[in-house]
Design a protein around this motif. Structure first.
Motif, PDB file in Angstrom:
ATOM      1  N   THR A  13       1.321  -1.512   0.227  1.00  0.00           N
ATOM      2  CA  THR A  13      -0.011   0.543  -0.079  1.00  0.00           C
ATOM      3  C   THR A  13       1.058   1.063   0.461  1.00  0.00           C
ATOM      4  O   THR A  13       2.144   1.298   0.464  1.00  0.00           O
ATOM      5  N   GLU A  14       0.063   1.987  -0.411  1.00  0.00           N
ATOM      6  CA  GLU A  14       1.467   3.118  -0.812  1.00  0.00           C
ATOM      7  C   GLU A  14       0.290   4.525   0.376  1.00  0.00           C
ATOM      8  O   GLU A  14      -0.548   4.618   0.695  1.00  0.00           O
ATOM      9  N   HIS A  15       1.899   5.468   1.072  1.00  0.00           N
ATOM     10  CA  HIS A  15       1.206   5.880   2.089  1.00  0.00           C
ATOM     11  C   HIS A  15       2.534   7.505   1.881  1.00  0.00           C
ATOM     12  O   HIS A  15       3.298   7.402   1.179  1.00  0.00           O
ATOM     13  N   LYS A  16       1.583   8.442   2.776  1.00  0.00           N
ATOM     14  CA  LYS A  16       2.730   9.495   2.805  1.00  0.00           C
ATOM     15  C   LYS A  16       3.516   9.998   4.527  1.00  0.00           C
ATOM     16  O   LYS A  16       3.260   9.844   4.859  1.00  0.00           O
ATOM     17  N   SER A  17       4.521  10.164   4.193  1.00  0.00           N
ATOM     18  CA  SER A  17       4.929  10.651   5.332  1.00  0.00           C
ATOM     19  C   SER A  17       4.279  12.293   6.264  1.00  0.00           C
ATOM     20  O   SER A  17       4.169  12.789   4.922  1.00  0.00           O
ATOM     21  N   PRO A  18       4.519  12.237   7.514  1.00  0.00           N
ATOM     22  CA  PRO A  18       5.179  13.609   7.877  1.00  0.00           C
ATOM     23  C   PRO A  18       5.143  14.342   7.331  1.00  0.00           C
ATOM     24  O   PRO A  18       4.670  15.767   7.307  1.00  0.00           O
ATOM     25  N   ASP A  19       6.487  13.799   6.546  1.00  0.00           N
ATOM     26  CA  ASP A  19       6.960  15.267   6.111  1.00  0.00           C
ATOM     27  C   ASP A  19       5.924  15.689   4.056  1.00  0.00           C
ATOM     28  O   ASP A  19       6.725  15.859   3.543  1.00  0.00           O
ATOM     29  N   GLY A  20       5.806  14.657   3.877  1.00  0.00           N
ATOM     30  CA  GLY A  20       4.621  14.577   2.656  1.00  0.00           C
ATOM     31  C   GLY A  20       5.391  13.734   1.739  1.00  0.00           C
ATOM     32  O   GLY A  20       5.477  12.933   0.783  1.00  0.00           O
ATOM     33  N   ARG A  21       6.695  12.332   1.982  1.00  0.00           N
ATOM     34  CA  ARG A  21       7.020  12.067   1.339  1.00  0.00           C
ATOM     35  C   ARG A  21       6.221  10.260   1.377  1.00  0.00           C
ATOM     36  O   ARG A  21       6.039  10.484   1.940  1.00  0.00           O
ATOM     37  N   THR A  22       6.343   9.957  -0.265  1.00  0.00           N
ATOM     38  CA  THR A  22       5.861   8.510  -0.662  1.00  0.00           C
ATOM     39  C   THR A  22       6.923   7.649   0.241  1.00  0.00           C
ATOM     40  O   THR A  22       7.261   7.496   0.123  1.00  0.00           O
ATOM     41  N   TYR A  23       6.106   6.901   0.642  1.00  0.00           N
ATOM     42  CA  TYR A  23       6.230   5.672   1.145  1.00  0.00           C
ATOM     43  C   TYR A  23       5.156   4.162   1.265  1.00  0.00           C
ATOM     44  O   TYR A  23       4.071   4.529   0.845  1.00  0.00           O
ATOM     45  N   TYR A  24       6.086   3.091   0.634  1.00  0.00           N
ATOM     46  CA  TYR A  24       5.093   1.610   0.402  1.00  0.00           C
ATOM     47  C   TYR A  24       4.957   1.046   1.946  1.00  0.00           C
ATOM     48  O   TYR A  24       6.294   0.667   1.857  1.00  0.00           O
ATOM     49  N   TYR A  25       4.884   0.682   1.889  1.00  0.00           N
ATOM     50  CA  TYR A  25       4.535  -0.559   3.249  1.00  0.00           C
ATOM     51  C   TYR A  25       3.245  -2.131   2.634  1.00  0.00           C
ATOM     52  O   TYR A  25       2.344  -2.383   2.160  1.00  0.00           O
ATOM     53  N   HIS A  26       3.955  -2.408   3.619  1.00  0.00           N
ATOM     54  CA  HIS A  26       3.613  -4.893   3.122  1.00  0.00           C
ATOM     55  C   HIS A  26       3.492  -4.743   4.600  1.00  0.00           C
ATOM     56  O   HIS A  26       4.017  -5.408   4.795  1.00  0.00           O
ATOM     57  N   LYS A  27       2.325  -4.610   4.751  1.00  0.00           N
ATOM     58  CA  LYS A  27       0.995  -5.786   5.666  1.00  0.00           C
ATOM     59  C   LYS A  27       1.540  -6.971   6.490  1.00  0.00           C
ATOM     60  O   LYS A  27       2.211  -6.768   8.023  1.00  0.00           O
ATOM     61  N   GLU A  28       1.557  -7.388   5.880  1.00  0.00           N
ATOM     62  CA  GLU A  28       2.544  -8.964   5.488  1.00  0.00           C
ATOM     63  C   GLU A  28       3.445  -9.690   6.271  1.00  0.00           C
ATOM     64  O   GLU A  28       3.250 -10.086   7.441  1.00  0.00           O
ATOM     65  N   ARG A  29       4.479  -9.098   4.967  1.00  0.00           N
ATOM     66  CA  ARG A  29       5.437  -9.141   5.831  1.00  0.00           C
ATOM     67  C   ARG A  29       6.611  -7.740   6.756  1.00  0.00           C
ATOM     68  O   ARG A  29       7.479  -7.564   7.384  1.00  0.00           O
ATOM     69  N   GLY A  30       5.212  -6.716   6.814  1.00  0.00           N
ATOM     70  CA  GLY A  30       5.435  -5.792   8.403  1.00  0.00           C
ATOM     71  C   GLY A  30       7.200  -4.932   7.969  1.00  0.00           C
ATOM     72  O   GLY A  30       7.613  -5.049   8.746  1.00  0.00           O
ATOM     73  N   VAL A  31       7.134  -4.996   6.316  1.00  0.00           N
ATOM     74  CA  VAL A  31       8.204  -4.207   5.856  1.00  0.00           C
ATOM     75  C   VAL A  31       7.251  -2.538   4.665  1.00  0.00           C
ATOM     76  O   VAL A  31       6.901  -2.523   5.453  1.00  0.00           O
ATOM     77  N   SER A  32       8.825  -1.813   5.289  1.00  0.00           N
ATOM     78  CA  SER A  32       8.454  -0.645   4.979  1.00  0.00           C
ATOM     79  C   SER A  32       9.267  -0.509   3.638  1.00  0.00           C
ATOM     80  O   SER A  32      10.398  -0.657   3.532  1.00  0.00           O
ATOM     81  N   ALA A  33       9.353   0.459   2.732  1.00  0.00           N
ATOM     82  CA  ALA A  33      10.281   1.000   1.401  1.00  0.00           C
ATOM     83  C   ALA A  33       9.494   2.429   1.019  1.00  0.00           C
ATOM     84  O   ALA A  33       9.080   3.117   0.703  1.00  0.00           O
ATOM     85  N   TRP A  34      10.920   2.963   1.236  1.00  0.00           N
ATOM     86  CA  TRP A  34      10.915   4.728   0.437  1.00  0.00           C
ATOM     87  C   TRP A  34      10.661   4.956  -1.525  1.00  0.00           C
ATOM     88  O   TRP A  34       9.712   5.276  -2.106  1.00  0.00           O
ATOM     89  N   GLU A  35      11.322   3.476  -1.479  1.00  0.00           N
ATOM     90  CA  GLU A  35      11.367   3.539  -3.602  1.00  0.00           C
ATOM     91  C   GLU A  35      10.375   2.613  -3.599  1.00  0.00           C
ATOM     92  O   GLU A  35       9.872   1.397  -2.914  1.00  0.00           O
ATOM     93  N   LYS A  36      10.079   2.528  -4.476  1.00  0.00           N
ATOM     94  CA  LYS A  36       8.124   1.634  -4.950  1.00  0.00           C
ATOM     95  C   LYS A  36       9.106   0.296  -5.265  1.00  0.00           C
ATOM     96  O   LYS A  36       9.633   0.022  -5.994  1.00  0.00           O
TER      97      LYS A  36
END
Length: 106
Positions: A13-36
């Motif tokens: 899933t795609e999200h926005k950080s408090p400073d406005g940057r886009t990041y990506y989160y994978h709930k099953e794996r419990g990982v996030s990434a700045w790069e798509k």
């Protein structure tokens, strides 16, 4: 939010950080990434990602003809290197598979 053009089964899933940057989160794996993640990229993005990490770059001569230069080996050639061709072919195959999967779930 989920990627509307992608298969919804990829888990990212795609999200926005408090400073406005886009990041990506994978709930099953419990990982996030700045790069798509590749699973969320379209064929053009996949091809661009593979090409941007390659030592080979495409240029256009004054005559309009394309040529390829490898910055690691300092080699120049007129034909597309297999590495770039494979990246383009892989991106096209993934795009076709994603489209087929989307059509099945529609």
């Amino acid at each position: 939010r989920t990627c509307p053009r992608c298969s919804m089964n990829h888990g990212w899933t795609e999200h926005k950080s408090p400073d406005g940057r886009t990041y990506y989160y994978h709930k099953e794996r419990g990982v996030s990434a700045w790069e798509k993640p590749p699973e969320m990229m379209n064929a053009a993005q996949l091809s661009a990602a593979a090409i941007s990490t390659s030592a080979w770059k495409e240029y256009t001569a004054a005559s309009g003809k394309k040529y390829y230069f490898n910055s690691a080996t300092r080699t120049t050639q007129w034909s597309m290197p297999p590495e770039l061709k494979a990246a383009a072919d892989a991106a096209a195959a993934l795009a076709a598979a994603t489209a087929a999967k989307a059509a099945e779930s529609a």
